[in-house]
Enzyme design. Structure first.
Site, short mmCIF file in Angstrom:
data_model
loop_
_atom_site.label_atom_id
_atom_site.label_comp_id
_atom_site.label_asym_id
_atom_site.label_seq_id
_atom_site.Cartn_x
_atom_site.Cartn_y
_atom_site.Cartn_z
N SER A 123 0.84 -1.19 0.00
CA SER A 123 0.00 0.00 0.00
C SER A 123 0.88 1.25 0.00
CB SER A 123 -0.96 -0.05 1.19
OG SER A 123 -2.05 0.80 0.97
N ASP A 154 -9.59 -3.80 -5.92
CA ASP A 154 -9.09 -3.00 -4.79
C ASP A 154 -9.55 -1.54 -4.93
OD1 ASP A 154 -7.62 -1.59 -2.93
OD2 ASP A 154 -5.76 -2.67 -3.32
N HIS A 196 -7.96 -5.07 -1.72
CA HIS A 196 -6.77 -4.52 -1.08
C HIS A 196 -6.14 -5.49 -0.09
CE1 HIS A 196 -4.31 -1.00 -0.27
NE2 HIS A 196 -4.43 -1.19 1.03
#
Length: 700
Positions: free
Chosen positions: A550, A636, A671
């Site tokens: 991320s 995501d 995600h």
């Protein structure tokens, strides 16, 4: 190491379709903008509508990655087997008491998903109300959101996401019949707060851009279309969340961005009354609250309390002018969280990357801390359904000590071990060493680095090392136990975590020193950590694998550009690497809320130039790169699939040597990656197999 040229499969080449734009008089050309599907919102909800051109390219990249890492398939299987053998398959939480019952969560042997249940408070037979394995069996992806029983213990609200897109559907289950009522509430963030009479509940609805902007009240037995809008946030940069207050009397509407916050209270005994504002938003002032009778306890950074302080205010007049200091601001001692019970105030603090739990008796004003001895460790308070109790539950672990859950009597100051994380395949903490070093950054800042390795390892620089980092949003990386890492450490790896600026590991000031125009401090700290590990003979240049996900994937992209020569390999999971383009698109779910973190390049030329100067995608250069594995998820909503796709395409077209660079897109997840607790291990195994391969140890 990467295979010889004669056997190397040909890497896919993404066609260039130049797209230029000019902002603040600066022209930027993006050859791979086409990889962002024009109808991306629909793709999040239904991956099948993805543009065939884009799908073809992602499939080719997956095939290429498979062709290069395919020979590690049996190694991956071995890694999964080892990691799975360290998981207690029928694990269960310590039951949490509430009235006549104690509520728990558990897994069954071989099960991927949690089961929710309860038993009589003083022990006895358990009763399961929600079976995650049964609920998941008709879905490729399944993830629980929230789960909460009503005050009368008759009903259980629960939510799940069945696409990986983080839109959760809420349902209500009857404990007596174990069946769901007809109520179905869709497109929520998953959380539920019950009214006292259990006839209604509050929830947050996500809009079409996946933003939590609205709070609604649902009355049981009615359709979602008839729900009442309770509160709507007008600032698209603000997120809105709900939780129950510490006493259980209120639903707290907590709104904010990364710098400012505002809270409202709904009286759960009178759920139709309008929400009451606590203190109006003031830019840069953050606060969160706990309640006890007619008094509020507020954790805040008001009055330049950078590392936060605790104030009190009367419930009837909670405005800012009525705040009075209870625990004053102490520079360098960061108050992370407060928890409140009828007679005690508990605070979780961190100084110099080490946490502490401090307990205050509200009647006598006496304070004491719970003490621990290891060089680096992690602590968490675990909350309680009950307010009028002297029992505090907390969890402790370190990089060598598996998690331990304690019940602590705040009045008697005694602790009882309730659970120790079992490692079925065996774990002897004495076989491992955990230690800390300080890395000196280029501006003199001291960056803590937590280190784990197997006792007896020769520290001569020959060992491979995995260096993990994040460094954003003020999130600290705890020195906690993670059984998966042992698969690398047992193969001779050193495992290290760099507590770089941008995280709050050394206080809130540590975070402020790694954001906006100071973002590059995070990247420099990570490179400095790698160099310090090399100097201390934990590894050598080209023996280190960097790992982040991320915003930590942005770190990986930036470090690949700025200090790639230190690394044998880099793994970037769901990496936020296309920073400029993403911050320029205010329709993306996370863009407006992220402007306080990175800057707003739409409005500000200075922010535009700052982001352009470090954005990993925009700074790919004609030079040698380490081997890189980028991993994305098609649905995501946080880091969209096209960020890693565009980055790898540009790397492959631009770099002059090194590599290879690989893209792996999970075509059915978001995600968080795969949803089941064992399926997730498949993804960890890919990361570890890549790390072993990049350091020449995949065959060993």
């Amino acid at each position: 190491m990467p295979q010889s040229a004669s056997t190397t499969p040909t890497a896919p080449v993404a066609p260039r379709r130049p797209h230029s734009f000019t902002r603040h008089g600066i022209t930027v050309t993006d050859d791979y903008a086409w990889l962002k599907d024009a109808k991306w919102q629909e793709v999040l909800r239904d991956p099948k509508v993805l543009d065939p051109d884009i799908r073809k390219y992602l499939d080719e990249e997956n095939g290429y990655t498979e062709s290069l890492l395919g020979h590690t398939a049996s190694l991956q299987k071995t890694l999964v087997r080892e990691m799975r053998a360290r998981i207690k398959e029928d694990d269960s939480s310590v039951p949490s008491p509430d009235g006549p019952f104690a509520y728990f969560r558990k897994f069954r042997e071989g099960g991927q998903h949690e089961l929710f249940g309860r038993m009589p408070r003083d022990g006895g037979e358990g009763h399961i109300v929600l079976d995650g394995d049964a609920l998941a069996k008709d879905h490729k992806y399944f993830k629980f959101g929230g789960s909460r029983h009503s005050d009368d213990h008759r009903l259980q609200a629960w939510s799940a996401d069945t696409k990986g897109s983080e839109y959760f559907t809420i349902r209500i289950r009857d404990w007596a019949t174990a069946k769901d009522l007809d109520d179905v509430v869709e497109e929520t963030d998953g959380g539920v707060v019950w009214s006292k009479d259990a006839k209604s509940f509050f929830y947050v609805k996500l809009d079409d851009n996946h933003r939590p902007m609205q709070v609604w009240r649902h009355r049981l037995g009615t359709k979602q279309a008839d729900d009442t809008l309770v509160y709507e946030e007008s600032d698209s940069g603000w997120f809105t969340h709900l939780h129950e207050s510490t006493s259980g009397c209120f639903c707290v509407i907590a709104g904010g961005d990364h710098e400012t916050s505002e809270q409202r209270l709904i009286d759960l005994a009178n759920p139709e009354a309008p929400p009451r504002l606590v203190a109006a938003r003031e830019e840069g002032v953050q606060y969160s609250l706990a309640d006890r009778g007619d008094e509020l306890f507020i954790l805040t950074n008001a009055d330049d309390a950078i590392d936060f302080k605790i104030v009190t205010a009367p419930l009837g007049q909670p405005e800012r002018q009525n705040w009075r200091d209870l625990i004053p601001y102490r520079p360098g001692i960061y108050i992370i969280d407060l928890d409140l019970y009828a007679g005690h105030l508990v605070r979780l603090e961190r100084a110099n990357a080490l946490p502490a739990i401090v307990i205050r008796d509200l009647a006598t004003k006496e304070e004491h801390a719970i003490a621990f001895d290891e060089a680096a460790y992690s602590l968490d308070t675990m909350g309680s359904y009950e307010f009028d109790t002297t029992n505090l539950r907390f969890a402790y672990s370190s990089m060598t000590t598996p998690s331990e859950v304690y019940d602590y009597d705040m009045a008697k100051r005694t602790r009882t071990l309730r659970k120790r994380q079992e490692i079925p395949s065996g774990h002897n903490a004495a076989d491992y060493v955990t230690t800390r070093i300080m890395a000196k950054a280029r501006d003199g800042a001291e960056v803590p680095v937590s280190i784990l390795y197997r006792r007896g390892l020769k520290l001569d620089g020959a060992a491979p090392l995995l260096l993990y980092g994040y460094g954003s949003y003020g999130m600290a990386m705890p020195a906690s136990f993670n059984a998966n890492r042992l698969s690398l450490v047992d193969r001779g790896f050193v495992y290290a975590t760099a507590h770089i600026r941008g995280g709050a590991d050394k206080g809130w000031g540590w975070y402020l020193d790694g954001k906006r125009e100071k973002k590059t401090n995070s990247f420099d700290d990570f490179a400095a950590s790698a160099r310090a590990l090399i100097d201390a003979k934990y590894a050598s240049a080209k023996r280190i694998v960097g790992h982040g996900g991320s915003a930590g994937g942005m770190l990986m992209g930036a470090v690949a550009n700025r200090a790639g020569e230190l690394f044998a390999g880099i793994v970037a999971e769901v990496p936020f690497v296309d920073v400029l383009n993403t911050m320029l698109d205010d329709t993306l779910p996370l863009t407006p809320p992220e402007w306080p973190e990175w800057g707003n390049p739409i409005e500000s030329e200075k922010d535009f130039r700052t982001i352009l100067s470090y954005s990993p995608y925009d700074n790919v250069a004609a030079k040698d790169y380490p081997a890189i594995l980028a991993m994305g998820g098609l649905t995501d909503p946080r880091v969209t699939y096209w960020e890693p796709a565009k980055w790898i395409a540009r790397l492959r077209a631009t770099m002059s040597g090194g590599g290879p660079v690989l893209l792996r897109t999970n075509m059915g997840a978001g995600h968080g990656g795969a949803s089941g607790r064992f399926d997730r291990l498949d993804e960890v195994a890919i990361v570890y197999a890549f790390a072993l391969w990049a350091t020449g140890m995949a065959e060993a």
